[in-house]
Design a protein around this motif. Structure first.
Motif, PDB file in Angstrom:
ATOM      1  N   ILE A   5     -45.206  20.915  -3.295  1.00 53.02           N
ATOM      2  CA  ILE A   5     -44.254  19.630  -3.651  1.00 53.02           C
ATOM      3  C   ILE A   5     -43.562  19.684  -4.730  1.00 53.02           C
ATOM      4  O   ILE A   5     -42.388  19.564  -5.035  1.00 53.02           O
ATOM      5  CB  ILE A   5     -45.281  18.588  -3.409  1.00 53.02           C
ATOM      6  N   SER A   6     -44.390  20.464  -5.794  1.00 59.87           N
ATOM      7  CA  SER A   6     -43.662  20.508  -7.257  1.00 59.87           C
ATOM      8  C   SER A   6     -42.602  21.042  -7.355  1.00 59.87           C
ATOM      9  O   SER A   6     -41.664  21.247  -7.828  1.00 59.87           O
ATOM     10  CB  SER A   6     -44.835  20.775  -8.393  1.00 59.87           C
ATOM     11  N   LEU A   7     -42.597  22.561  -6.407  1.00 64.93           N
ATOM     12  CA  LEU A   7     -41.643  23.476  -6.535  1.00 64.93           C
ATOM     13  C   LEU A   7     -40.351  23.300  -5.769  1.00 64.93           C
ATOM     14  O   LEU A   7     -39.280  23.551  -6.113  1.00 64.93           O
ATOM     15  CB  LEU A   7     -42.225  24.805  -6.056  1.00 64.93           C
ATOM     16  N   TYR A   8     -40.673  22.783  -4.315  1.00 64.32           N
ATOM     17  CA  TYR A   8     -39.583  22.596  -3.642  1.00 64.32           C
ATOM     18  C   TYR A   8     -39.673  21.223  -2.963  1.00 64.32           C
ATOM     19  O   TYR A   8     -38.410  20.767  -2.216  1.00 64.32           O
ATOM     20  CB  TYR A   8     -39.780  23.460  -2.185  1.00 64.32           C
ATOM     21  N   GLY A   9     -40.467  20.129  -3.224  1.00 64.84           N
ATOM     22  CA  GLY A   9     -39.990  18.603  -2.670  1.00 64.84           C
ATOM     23  C   GLY A   9     -39.899  18.022  -3.825  1.00 64.84           C
ATOM     24  O   GLY A   9     -39.834  16.505  -3.571  1.00 64.84           O
ATOM     25  N   ALA A  10     -39.742  18.514  -5.090  1.00 63.79           N
ATOM     26  CA  ALA A  10     -39.266  17.276  -5.984  1.00 63.79           C
ATOM     27  C   ALA A  10     -38.151  16.480  -5.740  1.00 63.79           C
ATOM     28  O   ALA A  10     -38.188  15.341  -6.306  1.00 63.79           O
ATOM     29  CB  ALA A  10     -39.103  18.163  -7.521  1.00 63.79           C
ATOM     30  N   SER A  11     -37.276  17.109  -5.073  1.00 63.83           N
ATOM     31  CA  SER A  11     -35.921  16.421  -4.976  1.00 63.83           C
ATOM     32  C   SER A  11     -35.399  16.752  -3.646  1.00 63.83           C
ATOM     33  O   SER A  11     -35.501  17.926  -3.291  1.00 63.83           O
ATOM     34  CB  SER A  11     -34.995  16.309  -6.131  1.00 63.83           C
ATOM     35  N   GLN A  12     -34.176  16.236  -3.360  1.00 68.35           N
ATOM     36  CA  GLN A  12     -33.241  16.627  -2.106  1.00 68.35           C
ATOM     37  C   GLN A  12     -32.611  17.920  -2.636  1.00 68.35           C
ATOM     38  O   GLN A  12     -32.586  18.778  -1.842  1.00 68.35           O
ATOM     39  CB  GLN A  12     -32.398  15.700  -1.816  1.00 68.35           C
ATOM     40  N   ASP A  13     -32.331  18.117  -3.840  1.00 65.75           N
ATOM     41  CA  ASP A  13     -31.595  19.417  -4.555  1.00 65.75           C
ATOM     42  C   ASP A  13     -32.778  20.699  -4.213  1.00 65.75           C
ATOM     43  O   ASP A  13     -32.184  21.627  -4.020  1.00 65.75           O
ATOM     44  CB  ASP A  13     -31.231  19.079  -6.031  1.00 65.75           C
ATOM     45  N   HIS A  14     -34.071  20.070  -4.732  1.00 63.70           N
ATOM     46  CA  HIS A  14     -34.873  21.209  -4.560  1.00 63.70           C
ATOM     47  C   HIS A  14     -35.217  21.715  -3.298  1.00 63.70           C
ATOM     48  O   HIS A  14     -35.086  22.878  -2.849  1.00 63.70           O
ATOM     49  CB  HIS A  14     -36.075  20.913  -5.401  1.00 63.70           C
ATOM     50  N   MET A  15     -35.173  20.969  -2.151  1.00 59.40           N
ATOM     51  CA  MET A  15     -35.173  21.088  -0.889  1.00 59.40           C
ATOM     52  C   MET A  15     -34.177  21.826  -0.280  1.00 59.40           C
ATOM     53  O   MET A  15     -34.293  22.941   0.314  1.00 59.40           O
ATOM     54  CB  MET A  15     -35.511  19.828  -0.096  1.00 59.40           C
TER      55      MET A  15
END
Length: 208
Positions: A118-128
């Motif tokens: 979650i912290s690496l890839y789910g923090a925001s839509q940009d991360h996803m």
């Protein structure tokens, strides 16, 4: 053909021989080679749609600036990046965690791993979005190098109506399409593309 030669001779081919099909076994070998690509936490958040039917390719061509290489090439790949593959409960996450457990990771670590995701890839839509595009891009490049190693040519394209393609081919919302790619044998009646300029070492390396 060694890797240095593959890198130096790969081109984005514009002309494919429509009368020279690619064997099913060759397509499988190509994809299985590319499957060795690296990915974040080995989540492998990529999928691949393979279009060989002329009608399917014609449908795609209408949504991709009417590029002839889509219908001329015997095979077209649609590379998909899964924006949700990092989520606990997603098939990619669960398959990967099961393999981690087989390798010795305690099952109790699952909650901690999910929080890390979650912290690496789910923090925001940009991360996803970055997660999906980055990893699918690794896979896409490997497809091109694998194709060249098998005597095939390729042409990656991002000139297409992304939303239109998703709708036309019923692609779920969790997927982003970083590129589509024509695959086949070069049309020998055409001139093979000359190498284009590339940045030098000095142009690439920077400091701030």
């Amino acid at each position: 053909m060694d890797f240095k030669e593959i890198v130096k001779t790969r081109r984005a081919a514009n002309f494919f021989d429509p009368n020279k099909p690619v064997a099913k076994e060759t397509i499988r070998e190509l994809v299985e080679m590319a499957a060795q690509s690296p990915s974040s936490y080995n989540l492998q958040p990529w999928s691949l749609m393979i279009l060989e039917d002329p009608d399917d390719k014609a449908r795609l061509r209408k949504l991709a600036f009417d590029q002839p290489k889509i219908t001329d090439a015997p095979v077209v790949f649609m590379v998909l990046g899964d924006r949700n593959a990092w989520k606990e409960g997603d098939k990619s996450f669960e398959m990967n965690f099961a393999e981690m457990v087989k390798s010795g990771m305690p099952e109790a670590n699952k909650t901690g791993l999910a929080k890390t995701m979650i912290s690496l890839y789910g923090a925001s839509q940009d991360h996803m979005q970055a997660f999906a595009a980055k990893n699918a891009g690794f896979f896409g490049m490997s497809l091109m190098y694998a194709a060249k190693s098998l005597g095939l040519e390729s042409h990656p394209m991002d000139g297409f109506d992304h939303n239109g393609v998703k709708k036309e081919f019923n692609i779920p919302d969790n997927y982003w399409i970083p590129l589509i790619m024509s695959i086949g044998y070069f049309d020998e009646s055409k001139e093979y593309p000359a190498p284009k300029w590339r940045k030098s070492f000095e142009d690439i390396v920077v400091s701030f």
